[in-house]
Design an enzyme around this catalytic site. Sequence first.
Site, PDB file in Angstrom:
ATOM      1  N   ASN A 104      -6.710  -3.746  12.670  1.00  0.00           N
ATOM      2  CA  ASN A 104      -7.972  -4.366  13.076  1.00  0.00           C
ATOM      3  C   ASN A 104      -9.102  -3.352  13.101  1.00  0.00           C
ATOM      4  OD1 ASN A 104      -6.525  -6.652  13.310  1.00  0.00           O
ATOM      5  ND2 ASN A 104      -6.401  -6.647  15.537  1.00  0.00           N
ATOM      6  N   VAL A 105     -10.292  -3.868  12.856  1.00  0.00           N
ATOM      7  CA  VAL A 105     -11.473  -3.001  12.799  1.00  0.00           C
ATOM      8  C   VAL A 105     -12.428  -3.334  13.946  1.00  0.00           C
ATOM      9  CG1 VAL A 105     -11.315  -2.632  10.297  1.00  0.00           C
ATOM     10  CG2 VAL A 105     -12.565  -4.634  11.164  1.00  0.00           C
ATOM     11  N   HIS A 121      -7.354   0.894   9.130  1.00  0.00           N
ATOM     12  CA  HIS A 121      -8.400   0.318   8.275  1.00  0.00           C
ATOM     13  C   HIS A 121      -9.811   0.619   8.763  1.00  0.00           C
ATOM     14  CE1 HIS A 121      -5.286  -2.695   6.499  1.00  0.00           C
ATOM     15  NE2 HIS A 121      -5.282  -1.544   5.876  1.00  0.00           N
ATOM     16  N   CYS A 133     -22.196  12.036   0.435  1.00  0.00           N
ATOM     17  CA  CYS A 133     -23.047  13.212   0.242  1.00  0.00           C
ATOM     18  C   CYS A 133     -22.518  14.358   1.105  1.00  0.00           C
ATOM     19  CB  CYS A 133     -24.514  12.901   0.547  1.00  0.00           C
ATOM     20  SG  CYS A 133     -24.930  12.846   2.284  1.00  0.00           S
ATOM     21  N   THR A 194       0.277 -10.012  12.376  1.00  0.00           N
ATOM     22  CA  THR A 194      -0.089  -9.590  11.015  1.00  0.00           C
ATOM     23  C   THR A 194       0.726 -10.383  10.006  1.00  0.00           C
ATOM     24  OG1 THR A 194      -0.090  -7.792   9.401  1.00  0.00           O
ATOM     25  CG2 THR A 194       1.472  -7.574  11.226  1.00  0.00           C
ATOM     26  N   SER A 195       0.060 -10.755   8.903  1.00  0.00           N
ATOM     27  CA  SER A 195       0.778 -11.526   7.888  1.00  0.00           C
ATOM     28  C   SER A 195       1.756 -10.631   7.139  1.00  0.00           C
ATOM     29  CB  SER A 195      -0.215 -12.178   6.922  1.00  0.00           C
ATOM     30  OG  SER A 195      -1.134 -11.224   6.445  1.00  0.00           O
ATOM     31  N   ALA A 237       0.400 -14.122  20.180  1.00  0.00           N
ATOM     32  CA  ALA A 237       0.510 -12.774  20.748  1.00  0.00           C
ATOM     33  C   ALA A 237       0.215 -12.777  22.252  1.00  0.00           C
ATOM     34  CB  ALA A 237      -0.470 -11.847  20.038  1.00  0.00           C
TER      35      ALA A 237
END
Length: 255
Positions: A104-105, A121, A133, A194-195, A237
């Site tokens: 998860n983000v 991720h 840069c 999660t899949s 969950a």
Amino acid sequence: MPPEDSVRALVERIRAGARVSVLTGAGVSAASGIPTFRGPGGLWRDFRPEELATPEAFARDPLLVWEWYAWRRRLVAAAAPNRAHDVLAAWSRRYRGFALVTQNVDGLHERAGTAGVIRVHGSLWDLACRDRCAAAPARWREEAIELPELPPRCPHCGGLARPGVVWFGEALDPEVLAAADSAADCDVFLAIGTSAVVYPAAALLAQAAAHGALTAEINPEETPASASVDHYLSGRAEEVLDRLERGLTTAAFRV
Ligand code: NAD
């Protein structure tokens, strides 16, 4: 509800001092109102996430991709951790050797109080220079919910900034991957929400099994991993983790 014998098996192992590692996916945040990619609410303006979360989509239309991320940042900022995040945060404080790897983000594990989350991720709250840069750090934090400008610019070179996340088709950070690999060396490994189709979910489960860990999955839907784990705990969950936590913290619970 999950089978009682599976709940007991996990409670028994964890109570006996097992090193626990957990891998979480988008399903853990579903009860906080954050849609999973493949579930209801996963679409944005009729785009599938797979059409937006790619380097090619960003090259084609950076503003469109940034508008999607701006929408997700607002959604997450207005959300709160749920019981699943809270139980895992309690485990992180209670059990030595506990490790949490997340795809998860959204940062909700951190907001619930879990330290040392291994984010494979990246984060919605990080930005990076699209051109990498030399003057810019690999990623920097930008927690203002509304970015001053869309698309945002790299403050060092003035070029485009990109979300500090890993898109489909991109390589994972080797250091983060090494930390996730170490987490697979444990006694109990739980894959939650999660899949299990996006790398490295399936690989970590297999590694944990190779290390001799007891493996379990928590998900209301069966996944490609369900048949191979030691315990498939069918359910949400937030409910299954609450059940496990009651077993772990109730003295009267017989194992
Ligand atoms: P996914 O969307 O492919 O799958 C989500 C899984 O969660 C499904 O298997 C579904 O059955 C399950 N699920 C739904 N509700 C649940 C609940 N209440 N409890 C437990 N499980 C539930 O998500 P994924 O496998 O995590 O991954 C795809 C990628 O999408 C990841 O890399 C991740 O970065 C990204 N993503 C992140 C977020 C977030 O940060 N909240 C949200 C969506 C997608």
